[in-house]
Design a protein around this motif. Sequence first.
Motif, PDB file in Angstrom:
ATOM      1  N   ASP A   1      34.703  29.456  37.984  1.00 26.99           N
ATOM      2  CA  ASP A   1      34.926  28.762  39.242  1.00 26.99           C
ATOM      3  C   ASP A   1      34.598  29.641  40.445  1.00 26.99           C
ATOM      4  OD1 ASP A   1      35.681  26.503  37.956  1.00 26.99           O
ATOM      5  OD2 ASP A   1      37.830  26.903  38.041  1.00 26.99           O
ATOM      6  N   ALA A   2      33.739  29.132  41.303  1.00 31.69           N
ATOM      7  CA  ALA A   2      33.352  29.835  42.524  1.00 31.69           C
ATOM      8  C   ALA A   2      33.710  28.991  43.727  1.00 31.69           C
ATOM      9  CB  ALA A   2      31.854  30.120  42.526  1.00 31.69           C
ATOM     10  N   LEU A   3      34.058  29.652  44.815  1.00 32.77           N
ATOM     11  CA  LEU A   3      34.272  28.974  46.085  1.00 32.77           C
ATOM     12  C   LEU A   3      32.946  28.974  46.839  1.00 32.77           C
ATOM     13  CD1 LEU A   3      37.740  30.462  47.119  1.00 32.77           C
ATOM     14  CD2 LEU A   3      37.260  28.113  46.392  1.00 32.77           C
TER      15      LEU A   3
ATOM     16  N   THR B   1      33.446  23.407  54.414  1.00 31.31           N
ATOM     17  CA  THR B   1      34.674  23.965  53.850  1.00 31.31           C
ATOM     18  C   THR B   1      34.426  24.373  52.412  1.00 31.31           C
ATOM     19  OG1 THR B   1      36.009  22.509  55.250  1.00 31.31           O
ATOM     20  CG2 THR B   1      37.101  23.504  53.338  1.00 31.31           C
ATOM     21  N   GLN B   2      34.916  25.537  52.044  1.00 30.83           N
ATOM     22  CA  GLN B   2      34.710  26.003  50.679  1.00 30.83           C
ATOM     23  C   GLN B   2      35.375  25.062  49.670  1.00 30.83           C
ATOM     24  OE1 GLN B   2      36.015  30.261  51.101  1.00 30.83           O
ATOM     25  NE2 GLN B   2      34.066  30.661  50.083  1.00 30.83           N
ATOM     26  N   ARG B   3      34.679  24.833  48.595  1.00 34.17           N
ATOM     27  CA  ARG B   3      35.204  24.024  47.501  1.00 34.17           C
ATOM     28  C   ARG B   3      34.903  24.735  46.188  1.00 34.17           C
ATOM     29  NH1 ARG B   3      31.345  21.676  44.604  1.00 34.17           N
ATOM     30  NH2 ARG B   3      29.243  21.476  45.481  1.00 34.17           N
ATOM     31  N   VAL B   4      35.469  24.237  45.102  1.00 37.72           N
ATOM     32  CA  VAL B   4      35.292  24.879  43.802  1.00 37.72           C
ATOM     33  C   VAL B   4      34.081  24.289  43.085  1.00 37.72           C
ATOM     34  CG1 VAL B   4      36.331  25.330  41.555  1.00 37.72           C
ATOM     35  CG2 VAL B   4      37.760  25.321  43.614  1.00 37.72           C
ATOM     36  N   GLU B   5      33.231  25.155  42.586  1.00 33.56           N
ATOM     37  CA  GLU B   5      32.077  24.759  41.781  1.00 33.56           C
ATOM     38  C   GLU B   5      32.012  25.675  40.577  1.00 33.56           C
ATOM     39  OE1 GLU B   5      29.583  22.358  40.629  1.00 33.56           O
ATOM     40  OE2 GLU B   5      29.350  22.211  42.810  1.00 33.56           O
ATOM     41  N   ASN B   6      31.903  25.102  39.370  1.00 29.21           N
ATOM     42  CA  ASN B   6      31.847  25.926  38.170  1.00 29.21           C
ATOM     43  C   ASN B   6      30.400  26.253  37.828  1.00 29.21           C
ATOM     44  OD1 ASN B   6      31.753  26.457  35.105  1.00 29.21           O
ATOM     45  ND2 ASN B   6      33.905  26.691  35.654  1.00 29.21           N
ATOM     46  N   LEU B   7      30.058  27.514  37.885  1.00 33.07           N
ATOM     47  CA  LEU B   7      28.674  27.952  37.713  1.00 33.07           C
ATOM     48  C   LEU B   7      28.216  27.874  36.262  1.00 33.07           C
ATOM     49  CD1 LEU B   7      28.684  31.071  40.094  1.00 33.07           C
ATOM     50  CD2 LEU B   7      28.298  28.654  40.646  1.00 33.07           C
TER      51      LEU B   7
ATOM     52  N   LYS C   1      30.812  40.392  40.244  1.00 32.91           N
ATOM     53  CA  LYS C   1      31.441  39.878  39.020  1.00 32.91           C
ATOM     54  C   LYS C   1      31.396  38.358  39.032  1.00 32.91           C
ATOM     55  CE  LYS C   1      35.890  39.445  38.701  1.00 32.91           C
ATOM     56  NZ  LYS C   1      36.052  38.046  38.255  1.00 32.91           N
ATOM     57  N   VAL C   2      31.121  37.786  37.901  1.00 27.33           N
ATOM     58  CA  VAL C   2      31.099  36.328  37.809  1.00 27.33           C
ATOM     59  C   VAL C   2      32.451  35.800  38.266  1.00 27.33           C
ATOM     60  CG1 VAL C   2      30.928  34.366  36.242  1.00 27.33           C
ATOM     61  CG2 VAL C   2      29.415  36.333  35.955  1.00 27.33           C
ATOM     62  N   PRO C   3      32.469  34.869  39.223  1.00 27.21           N
ATOM     63  CA  PRO C   3      33.745  34.423  39.808  1.00 27.21           C
ATOM     64  C   PRO C   3      34.577  33.596  38.838  1.00 27.21           C
ATOM     65  CG  PRO C   3      31.940  33.088  40.625  1.00 27.21           C
ATOM     66  CD  PRO C   3      31.314  34.196  39.838  1.00 27.21           C
TER      67      PRO C   3
ATOM     68  N   GLY D   1      42.593  30.862  39.271  1.00 26.51           N
ATOM     69  CA  GLY D   1      41.864  30.105  40.273  1.00 26.51           C
ATOM     70  C   GLY D   1      40.460  30.595  40.520  1.00 26.51           C
ATOM     71  N   ALA D   2      39.813  29.952  41.514  1.00 21.37           N
ATOM     72  CA  ALA D   2      38.423  30.248  41.867  1.00 21.37           C
ATOM     73  C   ALA D   2      38.339  31.446  42.808  1.00 21.37           C
ATOM     74  CB  ALA D   2      37.788  29.021  42.519  1.00 21.37           C
ATOM     75  N   GLU D   3      37.201  32.069  42.851  1.00 20.71           N
ATOM     76  CA  GLU D   3      36.871  33.159  43.766  1.00 20.71           C
ATOM     77  C   GLU D   3      35.568  32.788  44.486  1.00 20.71           C
ATOM     78  OE1 GLU D   3      38.245  37.181  41.570  1.00 20.71           O
ATOM     79  OE2 GLU D   3      36.762  36.014  40.443  1.00 20.71           O
ATOM     80  N   TYR D   4      35.184  33.221  45.596  1.00 19.75           N
ATOM     81  CA  TYR D   4      35.646  34.246  46.491  1.00 19.75           C
ATOM     82  C   TYR D   4      35.863  33.600  47.844  1.00 19.75           C
ATOM     83  CZ  TYR D   4      33.828  37.353  42.895  1.00 19.75           C
ATOM     84  OH  TYR D   4      33.590  37.984  41.703  1.00 19.75           O
ATOM     85  N   LYS D   5      36.993  33.820  48.440  1.00 22.47           N
ATOM     86  CA  LYS D   5      37.333  33.170  49.703  1.00 22.47           C
ATOM     87  C   LYS D   5      36.656  33.893  50.874  1.00 22.47           C
ATOM     88  CE  LYS D   5      41.233  31.430  52.400  1.00 22.47           C
ATOM     89  NZ  LYS D   5      42.717  31.340  52.506  1.00 22.47           N
TER      90      LYS D   5
END
Length: 950
Positions: A280-282, A295-301, A339-341, A346-350
């Motif tokens: 999960d990435a922001l 606005t940042q949201r969660v996306e799974n790479l 590093k892979v988020p 939870g997700a990274e990176y804010k």
Amino acid sequence: MTAAGADAAQTAGAEGKKPAQTEKQDAGKERKGNYDARTPNARTTYARSAKVEGKETAAAKKFRDSLGTQGVVEVDPNTGTPAQVTKLNGFLTGKSAKKATDVALGYVKAHPEIFKLSDADLGTLKLRKDYVDDLGTHHIFWTQVVDGVEVFGNGLKANVTKTGQLISVMGSPVSGLTTAAQSRSAAATPKVSAEGARSAAVKDVGGSAKSATASTSGVSTKFSNGDTAKQVWFHTADGLRKGWLTYTNSGGTKIYSHVVDAQTGATLYRKDLVSEGNGDALVQDNYPGAPKGGTQRVENLIYNKWLPKNAKTLLDGTSVAAWADVNDDNQPNGGETVKVPGTKTGAEYKLTPFQSASSFCSTSYICTWDPAKPDSWKTNMNQDVTNAFYLASNFHDWLAKAPISFTPAAGSFDAAGGDPVLLNALDGAATAANGGPDANHIDNANMSTPPDGTPPTMQMYLWHQPGATDEQDPWVPSSGANDASILYHEYTHGLSNRLVVDATGNSTLNSIQAGSMGEAWSDFYAMDYLVSHGLEKDTTAAGEVLEGKYVSHGELFRTQAIDCRVKAVSPNCVQPDGSKGGYTYADFPTIGGTPEVHASGEVWAQTLWDLRERFGRSYAMSIITRAMELSPNDPTMLDMRNAVVQADLVASGGKNADVIWTVFANRGMGWYAGVVDGGDAFPAEDFHKPPTGATTTLSGTVTDKDTGAPVAGALVYVGGHSSGYAGDYAGTTDAAGNYSISNVAPGTYPKIVVSAPGYELIVQSVKVSAGSKANFAPRRNWAAASGGGSVVDFNGPDFSSFNCGPGGAIDNAQGTGWGSTTGDDNGTPTNQMVPKYVDIKLPASVTVSAFNVDPSNTCGDPGSASTGQYRIQTSADGTTWATAAEGTFDATNRGKYNLVTPTGNTTGVQYVRFWMLSPQVPDFQNNCPAGAFGGCQFTDMTELQVFGTK
């Protein structure tokens, strides 16, 4: 976003509000421009074309005329074979159930009068690619191969509809190749090794070659740093020779492709490949603070298959590999990878805002670093790289979908194909002594695009120069990786450079017309994505769709919005002269003040948006993309207009042709619009659709203006319908100076072009009607090397090995020139000019009536390297000199000849000395040497002509 430097590094305009594309866009690293020994300059091309045209057979003329008024036959002046055969209002053949390759080759075999390929020549063709687009069209590429070695650039390209109709044949195949190769085989054994060719290529662009091990397989060598070298044949009008095709990364943005002569190590071809621009990435879909997608949201790479399931410490995915290249060495070093988020919680990176960094920072335009604290970019490094990886991976998948359909078969960027995008986020962020970015790594973005199979490099920079006030540098302190429109713009350079290619897959977006369309396509595809996803507003009102809105804090990044219709009333649709409405073709040279690919390209971007509005997104994107695949090499905007018409012919049977012609004619790209060639920065516009009715013949004579004598061997062609090639809409004068061009539609053509060795190039408007004649009287250019002029002395360094030595000042071509240094011979930047001169010996003693000077930058240098202050001296013996003229040129004098009337010392002249006394750097004393202006290092001029009588 530009091959020459900072993409949109604009400074505040006179209004103090709207950014204007001004001289700072020339800032950045000095770099060598493109060069091709097959077409070293326009004059050479014209002379060869005149010879080819003069040898046209009756059978070839009959073939050309059989295609009708909207037929196109352009014959390559080097090979004597077609660079392009097509029609705008129909297909070359009817429907067929045969294989597409058989349809194309059958047509070539059936017309030896024009293609001139024997059975042995056809035997050298090797199918390189045959892919089918979303309309069912086959795009077929054959290379020519002899003894296992491929011919560089030449071959065959053909486009065949899904029902077997032949759309076009291109490629300039080499006739008599096998015989030529056999005769050259003994002499063509390479004396220069692959390693030597790599070193020569790197040296040619002033780069540095990293130590690398080499592995060789057959005729190809791969180096451990990713550089390559491959043996090729290279064909010019002077014959066939063996060369090395290299791909080299020489440090920073010096990423080039070369062909190096395998016998001498000389440069035969140079192509600048850079276009400036686990869980999960922001991420954000637009830019930080945008009303939509901000606005940042969660996306799974991993879920999106952009990263493998076992990915851990590097964002190395299926189409993108991203890291923070803060030292600009193009390698993922320790401390630069992310590093892979995603964690168990939870997700990274804010994103951490820096809202006190500038007066431009707001909740609508969130700042992501503080230029006053140069290393503050470290705070959001993980977010920056991750967001860049997301945007590039997402755009890859979007472009692969119909109607764009940029798939692996078409040349997309994929790890499986060995060419994922190498995305250098925060490029050069730590290149200054204080830990921040230096002047070459700010307010910019770029992407290099080598041929299919070699990874491209995308570089995203920080914005807002450390130490500069908001008035001096009007950009939001952020990163290109956080502006989707900028990153998508850069990515689209990959699309256009992979689709507009020659038979062997090399990009042909070389001239200012083609380069301007490259920038326009990048803006267009980026904004199409954002609008179609509802991230940017586009209603029926004009002036809403803005490229680069984030970094320009809502102000204009370009000079106008992309959705400005002709005569539109909107604050974002005001032309530089204050008139309202979008641009038309004649605005090309003045949009940004002077001809420049980003500004000049705006007329093309707005025209494409017109097509989008007229046809809807889906159909417009289809025919616009398909047109790239149907394009001839190094197209003008008029060539691409034709390709769009052809794409519709394939898609709809041509039922939309009238509407398409209406759109282009409305923008000044009508039937009678004219350009000299792809390098013409001053096109003539026209607002007519294609005429109907009978055609006629244009004929006349070409004579010397001063003597009245006939000029034989002059090429006469209709600019905009011919690009200086032999073929349709072109003719050559005989011994009596007579020429004839048949099958011409009546009307007024603004650019009839006349070129003859040793004479000035004439461009005149001619009204063609039944039985009309047009006579031309060019002046003898006594300085021209083709007429007997010669360089006898000069000072400063000799850049002839870069194809811009002093001889470029008298080659009678504006595509090349004389490049020198501003200060010492090493180009050390100071604020003191060391005047440079070149002495020209004329072939006879003359009384000079006028000089013509193009003071423009050359040799790949930026506009500020153009000559500013100058002096022209004359002499009878080359020893005693007297001033004949002096003055100062500015940016308005670039890209064209400027007539200079002498003030004295004009009789008995056999020697002319031209002095470059200053570059066109604004406020030279204060902006050099610390400023990023290229003119601080180099001063150039393009051409000197001398007129008079014996």
